[in-house]
Design an enzyme around this catalytic site. Structure first.
Site, PDB file in Angstrom:
ATOM      1  CG  ASP A  81       1.585  -2.798  10.489  1.00  0.00           C
ATOM      2  OD1 ASP A  81       2.470  -2.147   9.904  1.00  0.00           O
ATOM      3  OD2 ASP A  81       0.867  -3.629   9.909  1.00  0.00           O
ATOM      4  NE  ARG A  95      -2.122  -4.455  -1.068  1.00  0.00           N
ATOM      5  CZ  ARG A  95      -1.652  -3.857   0.024  1.00  0.00           C
ATOM      6  NH1 ARG A  95      -0.562  -4.312   0.601  1.00  0.00           N
ATOM      7  NH2 ARG A  95      -2.264  -2.809   0.539  1.00  0.00           N
ATOM      8  CB  THR A 113       2.922   0.809   6.135  1.00  0.00           C
ATOM      9  OG1 THR A 113       1.566   0.517   6.534  1.00  0.00           O
ATOM     10  CG2 THR A 113       3.815   0.534   7.315  1.00  0.00           C
ATOM     11  CB  ALA A 137      15.888  10.681   1.261  1.00  0.00           C
ATOM     12  NE  ARG A 185      -0.792  -5.074   7.152  1.00  0.00           N
ATOM     13  CZ  ARG A 185       0.112  -6.008   7.350  1.00  0.00           C
ATOM     14  NH1 ARG A 185      -0.011  -7.152   6.729  1.00  0.00           N
ATOM     15  NH2 ARG A 185       1.137  -5.811   8.138  1.00  0.00           N
ATOM     16  CG  ASP A 222      -1.507  -0.379   7.977  1.00  0.00           C
ATOM     17  OD1 ASP A 222      -2.431   0.426   7.757  1.00  0.00           O
ATOM     18  OD2 ASP A 222      -1.270  -1.370   7.254  1.00  0.00           O
ATOM     19  CG  ASP A 252       4.276  -7.771   7.922  1.00  0.00           C
ATOM     20  OD1 ASP A 252       5.150  -7.820   8.789  1.00  0.00           O
ATOM     21  OD2 ASP A 252       3.533  -8.718   7.590  1.00  0.00           O
ATOM     22  N   GLY A 294       0.838  -1.209   0.000  1.00  0.00           N
ATOM     23  CA  GLY A 294       0.000   0.000   0.000  1.00  0.00           C
ATOM     24  C   GLY A 294       0.866   1.250   0.000  1.00  0.00           C
TER      25      GLY A 294
HETATM   26  O1  F6P Z   1      -1.348  -1.449   4.603  1.00  0.00           O
HETATM   27  C1  F6P Z   1      -1.961  -0.264   4.185  1.00  0.00           C
HETATM   28  C2  F6P Z   1      -3.428  -0.476   3.946  1.00  0.00           C
HETATM   29  O2  F6P Z   1      -3.998   0.769   3.577  1.00  0.00           O
HETATM   30  C3  F6P Z   1      -4.208  -1.094   5.113  1.00  0.00           C
HETATM   31  O3  F6P Z   1      -4.505  -0.167   6.125  1.00  0.00           O
HETATM   32  C4  F6P Z   1      -5.410  -1.652   4.411  1.00  0.00           C
HETATM   33  O4  F6P Z   1      -5.953  -2.735   5.124  1.00  0.00           O
HETATM   34  C5  F6P Z   1      -4.843  -2.116   3.100  1.00  0.00           C
HETATM   35  O5  F6P Z   1      -3.638  -1.388   2.882  1.00  0.00           O
HETATM   36  C6  F6P Z   1      -5.748  -1.903   1.910  1.00  0.00           C
HETATM   37  O6  F6P Z   1      -5.140  -2.440   0.787  1.00  0.00           O
HETATM   38  P1  F6P Z   1      -5.617  -2.227  -0.709  1.00  0.00           P
HETATM   39  O7  F6P Z   1      -5.152  -0.867  -1.145  1.00  0.00           O
HETATM   40  O8  F6P Z   1      -4.931  -3.300  -1.459  1.00  0.00           O
HETATM   41  O9  F6P Z   1      -7.095  -2.294  -0.713  1.00  0.00           O
END
Ligand code: F6P
Length: 327
Positions: free
Chosen positions: A134, A76, A130, A26, A176, A132, A107, A15
Site C-alpha cells: 500500500d 509496533r 509489508t 542485503a 489494512r 499490504d 507506513d 507487521g
Molecule cells: O500491515 C500488515 C498487516 O498484516 C495488515 O494486513 C493487518 O491489518 C495488520 O498487519 C495486522 O496487524 P497485527 O499483526 O498487529 O494484528
C-alpha cells in the site's frame, strides 16, 4: 553532497513480511562491502529506545535469505510516537555512534522514521516491507508477492471443498486499508467476487457477490472480503447473504496471520536484495529521508513524505478484469 557514514543502524518494524530477512542480509552485506559498520537494532523502534543493539558481521546474516519473518524481530511501538520516546532513541544512537538509520517496514515505520529524521537531523532510508503493498511510489513491497501466493494457494484448497459441498465461501483477506492483496488474489484464484474498500459501495459489491456465484451453472462460489471493507468482516457479509438467501450454505474462512508467514518467493528475495543494496548506495550518495522503491522494474528513490502521504490506488484494469472474468 556526500556524507561520511561510518556506522548504520538497521531495524524492522510493524507487521513482519516474508523477505525482510533477505533485506536485512542485503543491507548488512552491502554496507560491509563498502566499509560501513552495521548495528542491528532488535524489536524495531522499541529496541532503539531500549538500546537493544548488536553489531552484525557478514556471518550473522548467513542462511537467512530463505527464512520468513525477521531475525531481528519486529514490534509496533507507541512510545516512539512521543517526543520522550524519540529522545531516548536518539540517546541510543549517540551512545552506539550510529550515523544513519535504515528502516524496513510500512507506513507506520516510515512515519516514525521521518519524524525522527526531522527532529534529530539523522539520515533515514526506508525499505518498503509489508504484505499490504500500500505504499505510494513503489510498484511492489517486500512480502507482497509471497503473501499473494499463499492466499492463492489457500483459495485453491478452499475451492475443492466449496465445489464438493456446493457452498458459498467468504474468505477474509488482510491488507489494512488497501485492497491490493484481495483484488489480485481474486484474479489469481478465479474468485466470483472481491469486496475491497476502494471500489463501489459495499452493498453493490455484496449483490454482485451473491449474483455472480449462483448465476448460470455455478453451484459454489468463493468471495474474497478485504478485512476492513465491511465492519464485521467476512462474518458480517455471510450474515447479510444468508438473510437474502437462506437456502445457501455459507462458510467463513479468516486467513489471518497465515498470510504473513512462510519462505519468501524468489521475487521477494530478489526485490529485497536489490532494495537493500540500493539503500546503502543511497546513503553513500548523501541521500536522506527517502524510500527505495521499484517502478517499472527500476530502482528509484522516493521522498518518505510522499510515500507516506500520497494514496496509491488499485489499477482500474485489474478491477475490470476481475469483474469481467467473475461472471
Ligand atoms: O500491515 C500488515 C498487516 O498484516 C495488515 O494486513 C493487518 O491489518 C495488520 O498487519 C495486522 O496487524 P497485527 O499483526 O498487529 O494484528
Amino acid at each position: 553532497m556526500e556524507y561520511h557514514i561510518k556506522t548504520i543502524g538497521m531495524l524492522t518494524s510493524g507487521g513482519d513480511a516474508p523477505g525482510m530477512n533477505a533485506a536485512v542480509r542485503a543491507v548488512t552485506r552491502a554496507a560491509i562491502s563498502n566499509g560501513i559498520r552495521v548495528k542491528a537494532i532488535y524489536r524495531g523502534y522499541k529496541g532503539l529506545i531500549d538500546g537493544e543493539v548488536k553489531e552484525f558481521t557478514s556471518q550473522d546474516v548467513s542462511g537467512i535469505i530463505q527464512r520468513g519473518g525477521t531475525i531481528i524481530k519486529s514490534a509496533r511501538c507507541e512510545e516512539f510516537l512521543t517526543p520522550e520516546g524519540r529522545k531516548r532513541a536518539h540517546e541510543t544512537l549517540k551512545r552506539e555512534k550510529i550515523d544513519a538509520l535504515i528502516v524496513i517496514g510500512g507506513d507506520g515505520t516510515f512515519t516514525g522514521g521521518r519524524l525522527f529524521a526531522q527532529e534529530y537531523n539523522v539520515p533515514v532510508i526506508g525499505i518498503p516491507g509489508t504484505i499490504d503493498n500500500d505504499l505510494w511510489g513503489t510498484d511492489a513491497t517486500i512480502g507482497y508477492d509471497t503473501s499473494l501466493n499463499t492466499i492463492t494457494d489457500c483459495i485453491d484448497k478452499l475451492r475443492d471443498t466449496a465445489t464438493s459441498h456446493e457452498r458459498v465461501f467468504l474468505v477474509e483477506v488482510m491488507g489494512r486499508d488497501a485492497g491490493f492483496l484481495t483484488l489480485n488474489a481474486a484474479i489469481a484464484g478465479g474468485c466470483e467476487a472481491a469486496i475491497i474498500p476502494e471500489r463501489a459501495t459495499v452493498k453493490e459489491q455484496i449483490e454482485d457477490a451473491i449474483g455472480n456465484g449462483r448465476r448460470k451453472s455455478k453451484n459454489s462460489s468463493i468471495v474474497l472480503v478485504q478485512e476492513h471493507a465491511v465492519e464485521g468482516g467476512a462474518g458480517k457479509v455471510a450474515e447479510m447473504i444468508q438473510k437474502v438467501h437462506p437456502e445457501y450454505s455459507t462458510r467463513v474462512t479468516v486467513l489471518g496471520h497465515l498470510q504473513r508467514g512462510g519462505s519468501p518467493s524468489a521475487y521477494d528475495r530478489i526485490l529485497a536484495s536489490r532494495m537493500g543494496v540500493a539503500a546503502i548506495q543511497a546513503l553513500i550518495d548523501g541521500q536522506r529521508n527517502v524510500m527505495v522503491g521499484l517502478q517499472k522494474d527500476e530502482i528509484v528513490l522516493v521522498p518518505l513524505n510522499k510515500a507516506i502521504h500520497q494514496k496509491k490506488d488499485i489499477e482500474e484494469d485489474k478491477w475490470q478484469t476481475m469483474l469481467t472474468l467473475s461472471i
